[in-house]
Motif scaffolding. Structure first.
Motif, PDB file in Angstrom:
ATOM      1  N   ALA A 144       0.766  -1.126  -0.069  1.00 15.68           N
ATOM      2  CA  ALA A 144       0.014  -0.117   0.129  1.00 15.68           C
ATOM      3  C   ALA A 144       0.778   1.225  -0.013  1.00 15.68           C
ATOM      4  CB  ALA A 144      -0.934  -0.029   1.018  1.00 15.68           C
ATOM      5  N   ARG A 145       2.054   1.203   0.676  1.00 17.76           N
ATOM      6  CA  ARG A 145       2.685   2.649   0.954  1.00 17.76           C
ATOM      7  C   ARG A 145       3.493   2.711  -0.430  1.00 17.76           C
ATOM      8  NH1 ARG A 145       3.720   0.375   6.179  1.00 17.76           N
ATOM      9  NH2 ARG A 145       5.701  -0.650   5.474  1.00 17.76           N
ATOM     10  N   LEU A 146       4.028   1.504  -1.054  1.00 19.05           N
ATOM     11  CA  LEU A 146       4.735   1.617  -2.393  1.00 19.05           C
ATOM     12  C   LEU A 146       3.587   2.184  -3.420  1.00 19.05           C
ATOM     13  CD1 LEU A 146       6.880  -1.761  -2.808  1.00 19.05           C
ATOM     14  CD2 LEU A 146       7.677   0.440  -2.778  1.00 19.05           C
ATOM     15  N   ALA A 147       2.711   1.718  -3.361  1.00 21.23           N
ATOM     16  CA  ALA A 147       1.546   2.124  -4.316  1.00 21.23           C
ATOM     17  C   ALA A 147       0.965   3.698  -4.042  1.00 21.23           C
ATOM     18  CB  ALA A 147       0.164   1.384  -4.150  1.00 21.23           C
ATOM     19  N   ASN A 148       1.032   3.887  -2.963  1.00 21.01           N
ATOM     20  CA  ASN A 148       0.280   5.475  -2.678  1.00 21.01           C
ATOM     21  C   ASN A 148       1.486   6.465  -3.034  1.00 21.01           C
ATOM     22  OD1 ASN A 148      -2.235   4.610  -2.109  1.00 21.01           O
ATOM     23  ND2 ASN A 148      -1.637   4.109  -0.093  1.00 21.01           N
ATOM     24  N   ASP A 149       2.548   5.882  -2.381  1.00 21.95           N
ATOM     25  CA  ASP A 149       4.044   6.867  -2.716  1.00 21.95           C
ATOM     26  C   ASP A 149       4.137   6.961  -4.244  1.00 21.95           C
ATOM     27  OD1 ASP A 149       4.296   7.183   0.090  1.00 21.95           O
ATOM     28  OD2 ASP A 149       5.973   5.734  -0.089  1.00 21.95           O
ATOM     29  N   GLY A 150       4.157   5.680  -4.959  1.00 26.41           N
ATOM     30  CA  GLY A 150       4.178   5.781  -6.514  1.00 26.41           C
ATOM     31  C   GLY A 150       3.239   6.834  -7.105  1.00 26.41           C
ATOM     32  N   MET A 151       1.847   6.714  -6.698  1.00 27.88           N
ATOM     33  CA  MET A 151       0.747   7.475  -7.474  1.00 27.88           C
ATOM     34  C   MET A 151       1.131   8.955  -6.960  1.00 27.88           C
ATOM     35  SD  MET A 151      -1.620   5.451  -8.856  1.00 27.88           S
ATOM     36  CE  MET A 151      -2.380   3.895  -8.841  1.00 27.88           C
ATOM     37  N   ALA A 152       1.426   9.285  -5.794  1.00 25.37           N
ATOM     38  CA  ALA A 152       1.650  10.729  -5.643  1.00 25.37           C
ATOM     39  C   ALA A 152       2.874  11.222  -6.509  1.00 25.37           C
ATOM     40  CB  ALA A 152       1.897  10.807  -4.108  1.00 25.37           C
ATOM     41  N   GLU A 153       3.844  10.379  -6.709  1.00 30.92           N
ATOM     42  CA  GLU A 153       4.857  10.991  -7.404  1.00 30.92           C
ATOM     43  C   GLU A 153       4.467  10.964  -8.773  1.00 30.92           C
ATOM     44  OE1 GLU A 153       9.529   9.336  -9.021  1.00 30.92           O
ATOM     45  OE2 GLU A 153       8.286   8.140  -7.385  1.00 30.92           O
ATOM     46  N   LEU A 154       3.562  10.233  -9.278  1.00 29.15           N
ATOM     47  CA  LEU A 154       3.215  10.432 -10.970  1.00 29.15           C
ATOM     48  C   LEU A 154       2.358  11.636 -10.847  1.00 29.15           C
ATOM     49  CD1 LEU A 154       2.091   6.822 -11.660  1.00 29.15           C
ATOM     50  CD2 LEU A 154       3.999   8.167 -12.994  1.00 29.15           C
ATOM     51  N   VAL A 155       1.383  11.972  -9.858  1.00 24.16           N
ATOM     52  CA  VAL A 155       0.516  13.143  -9.994  1.00 24.16           C
ATOM     53  C   VAL A 155       1.715  14.570  -9.791  1.00 24.16           C
ATOM     54  CG1 VAL A 155      -1.161  14.669  -8.568  1.00 24.16           C
ATOM     55  CG2 VAL A 155      -1.334  11.991  -9.058  1.00 24.16           C
ATOM     56  N   ARG A 156       2.510  14.496  -9.045  1.00 20.18           N
ATOM     57  CA  ARG A 156       3.606  15.556  -9.019  1.00 20.18           C
ATOM     58  C   ARG A 156       4.263  15.658 -10.231  1.00 20.18           C
ATOM     59  NH1 ARG A 156       4.519  13.132  -3.756  1.00 20.18           N
ATOM     60  NH2 ARG A 156       6.583  12.362  -4.763  1.00 20.18           N
ATOM     61  N   LYS A 157       4.572  14.557 -10.776  1.00 18.84           N
ATOM     62  CA  LYS A 157       5.502  14.802 -12.260  1.00 18.84           C
ATOM     63  C   LYS A 157       4.629  15.018 -13.289  1.00 18.84           C
ATOM     64  CE  LYS A 157       9.118  12.145 -14.329  1.00 18.84           C
ATOM     65  NZ  LYS A 157       9.952  10.967 -14.441  1.00 18.84           N
ATOM     66  N   TYR A 158       3.579  14.445 -13.264  1.00 15.55           N
ATOM     67  CA  TYR A 158       2.396  14.707 -14.608  1.00 15.55           C
ATOM     68  C   TYR A 158       1.221  15.322 -14.368  1.00 15.55           C
ATOM     69  CZ  TYR A 158       5.996  11.362 -16.411  1.00 15.55           C
ATOM     70  OH  TYR A 158       7.058  10.582 -16.824  1.00 15.55           O
ATOM     71  N   PRO A 159       1.209  16.662 -13.685  1.00 16.75           N
ATOM     72  CA  PRO A 159       0.051  17.048 -13.020  1.00 16.75           C
ATOM     73  C   PRO A 159      -1.229  17.416 -14.193  1.00 16.75           C
ATOM     74  CG  PRO A 159       1.429  18.949 -13.167  1.00 16.75           C
ATOM     75  CD  PRO A 159       2.143  17.555 -13.441  1.00 16.75           C
ATOM     76  N   LYS A 160      -0.782  17.752 -15.323  1.00 15.15           N
ATOM     77  CA  LYS A 160      -1.977  17.780 -16.313  1.00 15.15           C
ATOM     78  C   LYS A 160      -2.443  16.432 -17.005  1.00 15.15           C
ATOM     79  CE  LYS A 160      -0.196  22.050 -18.012  1.00 15.15           C
ATOM     80  NZ  LYS A 160       0.454  22.829 -19.159  1.00 15.15           N
ATOM     81  N   ARG A 161      -1.749  15.502 -16.859  1.00 15.10           N
ATOM     82  CA  ARG A 161      -2.072  14.043 -17.213  1.00 15.10           C
ATOM     83  C   ARG A 161      -3.071  13.661 -16.142  1.00 15.10           C
ATOM     84  NH1 ARG A 161      -0.998  12.446 -22.595  1.00 15.10           N
ATOM     85  NH2 ARG A 161       0.922  13.081 -23.206  1.00 15.10           N
ATOM     86  N   PHE A 162      -2.418  13.690 -14.948  1.00 12.80           N
ATOM     87  CA  PHE A 162      -2.981  12.755 -13.638  1.00 12.80           C
ATOM     88  C   PHE A 162      -3.329  13.883 -12.574  1.00 12.80           C
ATOM     89  CE2 PHE A 162       0.243   9.476 -15.162  1.00 12.80           C
ATOM     90  CZ  PHE A 162      -0.821   9.002 -16.059  1.00 12.80           C
ATOM     91  N   PRO A 163      -4.348  14.741 -12.761  1.00 12.28           N
ATOM     92  CA  PRO A 163      -4.442  15.558 -11.556  1.00 12.28           C
ATOM     93  C   PRO A 163      -4.693  15.086 -10.132  1.00 12.28           C
ATOM     94  CG  PRO A 163      -6.501  15.338 -12.883  1.00 12.28           C
ATOM     95  CD  PRO A 163      -5.374  14.503 -13.410  1.00 12.28           C
ATOM     96  N   ALA A 164      -5.091  13.751  -9.864  1.00 11.26           N
ATOM     97  CA  ALA A 164      -5.275  13.412  -8.707  1.00 11.26           C
ATOM     98  C   ALA A 164      -5.191  11.814  -8.715  1.00 11.26           C
ATOM     99  CB  ALA A 164      -6.668  13.749  -8.119  1.00 11.26           C
ATOM    100  N   PHE A 165      -4.987  10.857  -7.460  1.00 13.99           N
ATOM    101  CA  PHE A 165      -5.135   9.824  -7.565  1.00 13.99           C
ATOM    102  C   PHE A 165      -5.825   9.284  -6.236  1.00 13.99           C
ATOM    103  CE2 PHE A 165      -1.937  10.517  -4.072  1.00 13.99           C
ATOM    104  CZ  PHE A 165      -1.918   9.584  -3.183  1.00 13.99           C
ATOM    105  N   VAL A 166      -5.996   7.960  -6.171  1.00 12.58           N
ATOM    106  CA  VAL A 166      -7.037   7.456  -5.243  1.00 12.58           C
ATOM    107  C   VAL A 166      -6.091   6.424  -4.542  1.00 12.58           C
ATOM    108  CG1 VAL A 166      -9.204   6.045  -4.886  1.00 12.58           C
ATOM    109  CG2 VAL A 166      -8.931   7.468  -6.768  1.00 12.58           C
TER     110      VAL A 166
END
Length: 223
Positions: A125-147
């Motif tokens: 869970a930690r790996l998934a959420n940390d990874g999702m947050a990183e993607l949102v930070r890196k590609y905010p126009k592609r991925f404005p949010a994560f679950v």
């Protein structure tokens, strides 16, 4: 599509304070999708926001394959979808829907808890959420949010991770599946999550889940 926090019918017979918290939250808040759309309109452009898209962050994906290298059924099927982990392929597909198309990302099936005991589920869970947050930070126009994903087989851990993901990582909400290793979501072990999410004023994404040996119809032995 629209996000809601699932004040489900079976919930009506549960703890009164939890039900009241959910109803109060639903009455007073705008769905997150409306908030994001309004932000886009204020900037002079509409956003096509797809709110239920699945993706494996790279570090999670590698760890998942270490844990379950020969997963079957749904696990095998999702691994064979290139764009579920390959960002270049995903962006190629997304571009076909225009520059105003964006995705709210979450993990696909299978649920995290099927991979092993609570300690492993918490790690994943930690790996998934940390990874999702990183993607949102890196590609905010592609991925404005994560679950966020949760270790649903750990009653204390799932609450702890929900708070961390929302308060520290900025998750838009959490994803649960329709059962926890065959048990309903309304057990005393998982029900506190709903009250927590009402207090945090965040929605819950609910993903269908069942193993192949659980038939859809009584006349079937396998669906």
């Amino acid at each position: 599509r629209r996000i809601s926090a699932y004040p489900l019918p079976w919930f009506a017979s549960r703890k009164a304070s939890t039900v009241a918290a959910f109803r109060s939250t639903m009455r007073r808040r705008k769905p997150l999708v409306q908030r994001w759309a309004a932000q886009g309109e204020r900037k002079g452009a509409r956003m096509k926001l797809d709110v239920f898209n699945h993706l494996f962050p790279e570090k999670f994906y590698k760890r998942m394959l270490e844990v379950a290298p020969r997963g079957k059924d749904m696990h095998k099927r999702v691994r064979e979808i290139p764009c579920i982990v390959d960002l270049k392929e995903r962006f190629r597909i997304m571009d076909q829907f225009g520059a105003d198309y964006a995705q709210v990302i979450s993990l696909p099936s299978p649920p995290i808890e099927v991979f092993g005991p609570p300690a492993l589920a918490n790690e994943l869970a930690r790996l998934a959420n940390d990874g999702m947050a990183e993607l949102v930070r890196k590609y905010p126009k592609r991925f404005p949010a994560f679950v966020a994903s949760l270790p649903m087989n750990d009653p204390k851990g799932l609450l702890r991770e929900a708070k961390r993901a929302i308060q520290d990582l900025g998750a838009a909400g959490v994803q649960v599946f329709t059962n926890v290793l065959g048990a309903p979501l309304t057990t005393p072990q998982t029900l506190p999550l709903f009250e927590l999410m009402a207090k945090l004023d965040r929605p819950i994404w609910m993903h269908p889940a069942r193993a192949a040996e659980t038939p859809d119809y009584r006349s079937e032995k396998k669906s």
